[in-house]
Scaffold this motif. Structure first.
Motif, PDB file in Angstrom:
ATOM      1  N   GLN A 307       0.845  -1.193   0.000  1.00 36.86           N
ATOM      2  CA  GLN A 307       0.000   0.000   0.000  1.00 36.86           C
ATOM      3  C   GLN A 307       0.882   1.246   0.000  1.00 36.86           C
ATOM      4  OE1 GLN A 307      -3.932  -0.081   2.117  1.00 36.86           O
ATOM      5  NE2 GLN A 307      -2.854  -1.538   3.405  1.00 36.86           N
ATOM      6  N   PRO A 308       0.320   2.401  -0.393  1.00 32.05           N
ATOM      7  CA  PRO A 308       1.156   3.593  -0.559  1.00 32.05           C
ATOM      8  C   PRO A 308       1.781   4.094   0.738  1.00 32.05           C
ATOM      9  CG  PRO A 308      -1.170   4.122  -0.846  1.00 32.05           C
ATOM     10  CD  PRO A 308      -1.068   2.637  -0.849  1.00 32.05           C
ATOM     11  N   ASN A 309       1.112   3.875   1.878  1.00 34.89           N
ATOM     12  CA  ASN A 309       1.711   4.364   3.119  1.00 34.89           C
ATOM     13  C   ASN A 309       1.709   3.292   4.202  1.00 34.89           C
ATOM     14  OD1 ASN A 309       3.087   6.397   4.496  1.00 34.89           O
ATOM     15  ND2 ASN A 309       1.243   7.098   5.529  1.00 34.89           N
ATOM     16  N   ALA A 310       1.901   2.046   3.793  1.00 34.05           N
ATOM     17  CA  ALA A 310       2.051   0.993   4.791  1.00 34.05           C
ATOM     18  C   ALA A 310       3.245   1.285   5.702  1.00 34.05           C
ATOM     19  CB  ALA A 310       2.213  -0.358   4.111  1.00 34.05           C
ATOM     20  N   MET A 311       4.316   1.812   5.139  1.00 32.91           N
ATOM     21  CA  MET A 311       5.504   2.110   5.944  1.00 32.91           C
ATOM     22  C   MET A 311       5.246   3.245   6.919  1.00 32.91           C
ATOM     23  SD  MET A 311       8.264   0.230   5.494  1.00 32.91           S
ATOM     24  CE  MET A 311       9.741   1.215   5.648  1.00 32.91           C
ATOM     25  N   GLY A 312       4.581   4.302   6.464  1.00 30.43           N
ATOM     26  CA  GLY A 312       4.289   5.407   7.368  1.00 30.43           C
ATOM     27  C   GLY A 312       3.452   4.957   8.544  1.00 30.43           C
ATOM     28  N   GLY A 313       2.485   4.091   8.291  1.00 30.90           N
ATOM     29  CA  GLY A 313       1.670   3.570   9.380  1.00 30.90           C
ATOM     30  C   GLY A 313       2.487   2.769  10.363  1.00 30.90           C
ATOM     31  N   ARG A 314       3.444   1.999   9.865  1.00 28.93           N
ATOM     32  CA  ARG A 314       4.310   1.221  10.753  1.00 28.93           C
ATOM     33  C   ARG A 314       5.172   2.147  11.613  1.00 28.93           C
ATOM     34  NH1 ARG A 314       6.207  -2.596   5.854  1.00 28.93           N
ATOM     35  NH2 ARG A 314       8.067  -2.983   7.103  1.00 28.93           N
ATOM     36  N   GLU A 315       5.615   3.254  11.035  1.00 25.62           N
ATOM     37  CA  GLU A 315       6.493   4.171  11.768  1.00 25.62           C
ATOM     38  C   GLU A 315       5.782   4.824  12.951  1.00 25.62           C
ATOM     39  OE1 GLU A 315       8.825   5.299   7.628  1.00 25.62           O
ATOM     40  OE2 GLU A 315       7.534   6.768   8.607  1.00 25.62           O
ATOM     41  N   GLY A 483      13.098  10.888  18.083  1.00 23.56           N
ATOM     42  CA  GLY A 483      14.383  11.130  18.721  1.00 23.56           C
ATOM     43  C   GLY A 483      14.332  11.176  20.233  1.00 23.56           C
ATOM     44  N   PHE A 484      13.134  11.172  20.812  1.00 24.67           N
ATOM     45  CA  PHE A 484      12.969  11.322  22.260  1.00 24.67           C
ATOM     46  C   PHE A 484      13.569  10.117  22.988  1.00 24.67           C
ATOM     47  CE2 PHE A 484      10.226  10.957  26.121  1.00 24.67           C
ATOM     48  CZ  PHE A 484      10.664  12.118  26.748  1.00 24.67           C
ATOM     49  N   GLU A 485      14.617  10.363  23.766  1.00 23.10           N
ATOM     50  CA  GLU A 485      15.312   9.331  24.532  1.00 23.10           C
ATOM     51  C   GLU A 485      15.682   8.131  23.664  1.00 23.10           C
ATOM     52  OE1 GLU A 485      12.979   8.403  28.010  1.00 23.10           O
ATOM     53  OE2 GLU A 485      13.079  10.448  28.786  1.00 23.10           O
ATOM     54  N   ASN A 486      16.050   8.417  22.437  1.00 24.99           N
ATOM     55  CA  ASN A 486      16.414   7.345  21.515  1.00 24.99           C
ATOM     56  C   ASN A 486      17.862   6.924  21.740  1.00 24.99           C
ATOM     57  OD1 ASN A 486      17.061   5.734  19.272  1.00 24.99           O
ATOM     58  ND2 ASN A 486      15.757   6.879  17.893  1.00 24.99           N
ATOM     59  N   ASP A 487      18.778   7.897  21.719  1.00 20.07           N
ATOM     60  CA  ASP A 487      20.197   7.646  21.967  1.00 20.07           C
ATOM     61  C   ASP A 487      20.765   6.548  21.062  1.00 20.07           C
ATOM     62  OD1 ASP A 487      20.197   9.547  24.064  1.00 20.07           O
ATOM     63  OD2 ASP A 487      19.424   8.048  25.460  1.00 20.07           O
ATOM     64  N   GLY A 488      20.266   6.493  19.842  1.00 21.06           N
ATOM     65  CA  GLY A 488      20.799   5.535  18.883  1.00 21.06           C
ATOM     66  C   GLY A 488      20.274   4.126  19.026  1.00 21.06           C
ATOM     67  N   ALA A 489      19.348   3.894  19.946  1.00 20.25           N
ATOM     68  CA  ALA A 489      18.836   2.538  20.130  1.00 20.25           C
ATOM     69  C   ALA A 489      17.974   2.094  18.959  1.00 20.25           C
ATOM     70  CB  ALA A 489      18.038   2.454  21.437  1.00 20.25           C
ATOM     71  N   LEU A 492      15.124   4.352  13.392  1.00 17.87           N
ATOM     72  CA  LEU A 492      14.151   5.371  12.999  1.00 17.87           C
ATOM     73  C   LEU A 492      14.325   6.598  13.885  1.00 17.87           C
ATOM     74  CD1 LEU A 492      11.697   6.501  11.522  1.00 17.87           C
ATOM     75  CD2 LEU A 492      10.231   5.221  13.099  1.00 17.87           C
ATOM     76  N   ASP A 493      14.928   7.631  13.336  1.00 19.12           N
ATOM     77  CA  ASP A 493      15.141   8.880  14.056  1.00 19.12           C
ATOM     78  C   ASP A 493      15.182  10.013  13.032  1.00 19.12           C
ATOM     79  OD1 ASP A 493      15.891  11.066  15.534  1.00 19.12           O
ATOM     80  OD2 ASP A 493      17.591  10.093  16.523  1.00 19.12           O
ATOM     81  N   ILE A 494      14.057  10.714  12.925  1.00 17.42           N
ATOM     82  CA  ILE A 494      13.999  11.862  12.017  1.00 17.42           C
ATOM     83  C   ILE A 494      13.848  13.149  12.827  1.00 17.42           C
ATOM     84  CG2 ILE A 494      13.081  10.519  10.099  1.00 17.42           C
ATOM     85  CD1 ILE A 494      10.308  11.736  10.734  1.00 17.42           C
ATOM     86  N   TRP A 513      15.132   8.132   5.577  1.00 22.99           N
ATOM     87  CA  TRP A 513      15.729   7.911   6.900  1.00 22.99           C
ATOM     88  C   TRP A 513      16.495   6.578   6.895  1.00 22.99           C
ATOM     89  CZ3 TRP A 513      14.300   3.557   9.562  1.00 22.99           C
ATOM     90  CH2 TRP A 513      13.038   3.020   9.337  1.00 22.99           C
ATOM     91  N   GLY A 514      17.599   6.576   7.612  1.00 21.03           N
ATOM     92  CA  GLY A 514      18.455   5.399   7.634  1.00 21.03           C
ATOM     93  C   GLY A 514      19.452   5.328   6.511  1.00 21.03           C
ATOM     94  N   GLY A 515      19.349   6.246   5.546  1.00 20.64           N
ATOM     95  CA  GLY A 515      20.267   6.229   4.417  1.00 20.64           C
ATOM     96  C   GLY A 515      19.936   5.115   3.436  1.00 20.64           C
ATOM     97  N   SER A 516      20.741   5.026   2.399  1.00 25.00           N
ATOM     98  CA  SER A 516      20.451   4.049   1.352  1.00 25.00           C
ATOM     99  C   SER A 516      20.688   2.620   1.816  1.00 25.00           C
ATOM    100  CB  SER A 516      21.303   4.343   0.113  1.00 25.00           C
ATOM    101  OG  SER A 516      22.681   4.258   0.431  1.00 25.00           O
ATOM    102  N   SER A 517      21.606   2.439   2.760  1.00 25.10           N
ATOM    103  CA  SER A 517      21.915   1.094   3.261  1.00 25.10           C
ATOM    104  C   SER A 517      22.126   1.184   4.771  1.00 25.10           C
ATOM    105  CB  SER A 517      23.167   0.542   2.560  1.00 25.10           C
ATOM    106  OG  SER A 517      23.413  -0.793   2.944  1.00 25.10           O
ATOM    107  N   PRO A 518      21.061   1.104   5.548  1.00 26.98           N
ATOM    108  CA  PRO A 518      21.151   1.436   6.971  1.00 26.98           C
ATOM    109  C   PRO A 518      22.121   0.571   7.766  1.00 26.98           C
ATOM    110  CG  PRO A 518      19.028   0.427   6.446  1.00 26.98           C
ATOM    111  CD  PRO A 518      19.681   0.741   5.151  1.00 26.98           C
ATOM    112  N   PHE A 519      22.319  -0.692   7.385  1.00 20.77           N
ATOM    113  CA  PHE A 519      23.195  -1.556   8.159  1.00 20.77           C
ATOM    114  C   PHE A 519      24.619  -1.578   7.628  1.00 20.77           C
ATOM    115  CE2 PHE A 519      19.018  -3.855   8.972  1.00 20.77           C
ATOM    116  CZ  PHE A 519      18.799  -3.166  10.162  1.00 20.77           C
TER     117      PHE A 519
END
Length: 844
Positions: A307-315, A483-489, A492-494, A513-519
């Motif tokens: 779906q067009p915003n399945a990812m947004g809903g997950r976020e 980003g709230f109390e995320n500290d890199g854990a 997903l941090d925009i 977000w996460g760049g082209s290759s997050p890992f």
């Protein structure tokens, strides 16, 4: 897309050449969106029951009934059912209200029906719902594996990119699909595996890579945690037998994978929509982790959304199994979410997933539900049960842009929502790229944004924190929460977008977000930073029964979308597949007495429906395929949603739409026929009917038993010319008004119905020759163009065949250069390739 308004409710649509996701390419549905932005069928005013009302009255009623239900029965007595059609901002406000203020996680989404197993697999393997790839990886891959995806039809923009990679660098293509689809026709290797044998296939491949010393030991040591006895637990299976493929094809697959380290594995609904979908996805991910094919250009497991915003809903936590910003339900995460929202409560844990939610409605545990931008009376498995649930629920609210849907019939309150072209917000695509969706049409009548309606109800329920001035304010709040109390854990941090101004939000360019290759640059979102191999086992589905000996698969057509509430408005998109077809292998058709073009009743333990028969060797023997799109609004048959049961994946809760025990039998009507009408007719009272839009009106196919004369009453008033032979059961009738053809009806108890296209083109014509209309053909027939192959340019099969023969065309590009077919969305290119002389076929 770039939309250029040409009037109040008209626009030309083109692909945006500067957008990194599609680079100006569009599929057929996007190309013809301009045909769907009128106001026909729109819900334009709030409704209580069958009567229009004002927004204040409707919102007061919704807030009062939800508050009263919660006060009497507790927070878990209410639910929201959302949709991947919603924008991220709409989703965020709904999730915040339910989980942080009402205090229940009973908010789920139709993404549960398409993406939940991929989500669960990502979390099990990576510690977070992360898609580790980008579309750019397709350009760098040496091998692309498509699993459970008819990409040429369902993701045609991605398909064009795959075609380009194959042409530019010789990328190999493997398609794993029980059906020989248009995508499979173009593959270097097609594995027509048995349904639900994916785990056996990928476990077998992983075992082969271990046995031949092809694992990446260094990568695993540094980046992957392997459970004890994982390798001993890999089943020693006869993979070829379990998958129903030859040992030679299986070995070819093993060799292709071994020889091409740059491998992308794209998987979609054929993996996810299964009772073992999470295990299937983890089997694919295991393979990439163990061979180090992840976090590198051209390599990785790539879940492509439905779906067009399945990812947004997950976020934003639109699923009942997660909180916003990729958080779970630990005490720490729940406390963090509550403090960020400054909310009076927080949900105690996960809520009811989609099927469980509707079961709770049916049993009276959920007493109020708000359904947004989706049509569960059609799309849920065992749709009969979903309708019982809606009928049993004391208070049903439906937010939709369409006035009449199967689900809307059960609503006590209907709220008019904005449609595409009117909405303003963001969406996230399969590669984690956030894009702005901007309005270019004014809201019609009283239609309003979903986020606005949700916030208004929240405020009427006495909750603070919902005074958003617009979508930019919502986006800022969500960005801050990531980003709230995320500290890199969590990856997903925009939060860098949390201070974006309204002006900058309005002109915001796409970002990933996460760049082209997050890992590639960091570890995984687990306590030790390592990914997890997950032990999965092949679990065979039970064999069919005497009553239901076949296996049923369901899926999409190329030019339609979900339940056709939007794409069904387009006459162009309606021409490729005019009726719902049950596709069946010739041997199976012969065994069950089925004929090409005839009718058949498909049956499961949950329901039955009648479909038009299409006999094709592309189907495996003893397996059936039917489309998901037809509803009570468009047919008296073809109802795929009534057929699958509610069996679901034990981890993700996603239903198994792809492998149901089924039976089939011919349905032999006493008569068949069709109507053409300027205006949409009332639903015929017969066993089988389907109605689709044409350029000048409507075409309705009909079939049934008994007296067909009742169909005449469905025709509009006007002067009538008719030819009726009661003995032979023949009816031919034309209706004229002011010298123009308004409608025509053709019925026969035998063969001899005329072609539809020329007759449909006469609707509204002042010079329509009545005698020729009754004859069903013009005095001087034009060449028959055949069934539509290229919907973008309205080109039929016979036209393409004639061009190939007359001009000695030998490639898809040559056909395109000659007659334009296949030069826009590209989804018809595999079909064109099949028409070329066999020795000259080239895959491009």
């Amino acid at each position: 897309m770039v939309a250029t308004p040409t009037g109040d409710r008209t626009a030309t649509i083109a692909g945006d050449p500067d957008h990194p996701a599609n680079r100006g390419k569009l599929c057929s549905k996007g190309t013809h969106l301009g045909e769907t932005i009128g106001l026909e069928g729109r819900l334009l005013h709030p409704m209580i029951g069958s009567k229009p009302t004002d927004w204040d009255t409707a919102l007061d009623l919704v807030a009062t009934r939800f508050a009263a239900t919660i006060a009497e029965y507790g927070p878990d007595s209410v639910a929201f059912y959302a949709s991947g059609q919603m924008l991220t901002e709409d989703y965020y406000v709904a999730n915040k209200l339910m989980k942080g203020f009402i205090g229940t996680a009973n908010i789920d989404t139709n993404s549960r029906l398409c993406m939940a197993s991929a989500v669960a697999a990502h979390v099990r393997a990576f510690g977070e719902d992360i898609v580790p790839c980008s579309y750019d990886d397709l350009d760098a891959a040496d091998l692309i594996i498509l699993v459970g995806s008819n990409t040429a039809w369902c993701h045609p923009v991605i398909w064009q990119r795959i075609e380009a990679a194959r042409a530019a660098r010789g990328t190999k293509l493997v398609v794993i699909d029980p059906r020989r689809t248009e995508t499979a026709d173009c593959a270097d290797l097609h594995l027509a595996i048995a349904p639900d044998s994916d785990v056996a296939l990928f476990n077998g491949l992983l075992a082969e890579m271990q046995a031949t010393w092809r694992l990446d030991g260094l990568y695993m040591a540094n980046h992957v945690a392997t459970p004890d006895d994982f390798w001993k637990g890999l089943q020693k299976l006869d993979v070829a037998r379990l998958c129903g493929i030859s040992a030679e094809d299986l070995q070819s697959f093993y060799d292709l994978f071994a020889d091409n380290p740059r491998t992308i594995t794209l998987f979609s609904q054929g993996v996810n929509q299964s009772t073992s979908g999470t295990d299937k996805a983890n089997a694919i991910i295991n393979l990439h982790l163990a061979t180090g094919r992840i976090g590198k250009p051209g390599a990785g497991p790539f879940s492509i959304t439905g779906q067009p915003n399945a990812m947004g809903g997950r976020e934003v936590g639109g699923l009942a199994s997660m909180l916003a910003a990729h958080m779970g339900f630990s005490d720490t995460e729940r406390d963090r979410a509550q403090r960020f929202w400054r909310s009076p409560t927080i949900c105690p844990g996960p809520g009811l997933k989609a099927v469980d939610m509707f079961e709770a409605m049916a049993k009276g545990r959920i007493k109020a539900v708000w359904i947004m931008a989706t049509n569960p009376a059609v799309s849920m498995p065992d749709a009969r049960m979903a309708r019982v649930a809606l009928a049993n629920c004391p208070f049903v609210v439906v937010s939709d842009c369409i006035g009449s849907t199967d689900t809307g019939l059960y609503a006590q309150v209907k709220l008019p929502a904005l449609a595409w072209g009117e909405k303003d917000g963001t969406v996230t695509n399969s590669e984690r790229r956030v894009s702005r969706q901007r309005a270019f049409l004014a809201p019609p009548a009283e239609a309003r944004a979903d986020w606005w309606a949700i916030a208004q109800v929240a405020r009427r329920m006495g909750f603070e924190g919902f005074d958003f001035a617009g979508p930019a304010a919502i986006f800022r709040e969500f960005a801050a929460q990531t980003g709230f109390e995320n500290d890199g854990a969590r990856l997903l941090d925009i939060s860098a977008q949390a201070a974006i101004s309204d002006a900058d939000y309005a002109t915001m360019m796409p970002f990933q977000w996460g760049g082209s290759s997050p890992f590639a640059r960091r570890g995984f979102s687990t306590p030790d930073g390592k990914a997890r191999l997950v032990a999965v086992r092949h679990a065979a589905r039970e064999d069919g029964t005497r009553a239901y000996p076949l296996r049923l698969n369901t899926g999409r057509y190329r030019d339609q979308w979900h339940t056709m509430t939007r794409t069904g408005l387009s006459p162009t998109l309606s021409q490729h597949r005019r009726e719902p077809l049950v596709e069946v292998h010739p041997d199976t058709a012969q065994s069950y007495g089925l004929a090409e073009g005839g009718l058949a009743r498909v049956m499961t333990a949950h329901g039955s429906s009648i479909f038009r028969v299409a006999v094709t060797p592309a189907q495996r023997r003893r397996e059936l395929f039917v489309p998901i799109h037809w509803t009570d609004q468009t047919s008296g048959g073809g109802r795929a949603g009534t057929l699958p049961g509610d069996d679901r994946d034990p981890v993700s809760g996603q239903p198994g739409f792809k492998n149901s025990a089924a039976g089939i039998a011919p349905y032999k009507p006493e008569w068949t026929g069709f109507m053409i009408t300027r205006d949409r007719p009332a639903a015929p009272d017969c066993a089988y009917w389907t109605a689709i839009r044409t350029a000048r009106g409507w075409l309705t196919e009909v079939a049934g038993r008994g007296d067909a004369a009742g169909l005449i009453a469905l025709l509009p008033a006007g002067a009538r010319a008719e030819m009726i032979d009661t003995r032979r059961g023949v009816i031919r009738l034309a209706v004229m008004r002011d010298g123009r053809l308004e409608a025509a009806l053709f019925v026969s108890r035998g063969p001899g119905l005329p072609p539809r296209d020329w007759l449909a083109a006469q609707l509204g014509a002042s010079d329509a020759p009545v005698t020729e209309v009754l004859a069903g053909r013009p005095a001087n027939p034009a060449p028959d163009r055949g069934p539509i192959i290229c919907v973008c340019f309205d080109i039929g099969l016979n036209t393409i065949l004639a061009a190939i023969a007359d001009r000695a065309l030998v490639s898809v590009e040559a056909v395109g250069a000659a007659i334009n077919a296949g030069t826009n969305c590209g989804s018809c290119r595999p079909a064109i390739a099949k028409l070329l002389p066999a020795k000259e076929i080239v895959h491009v």
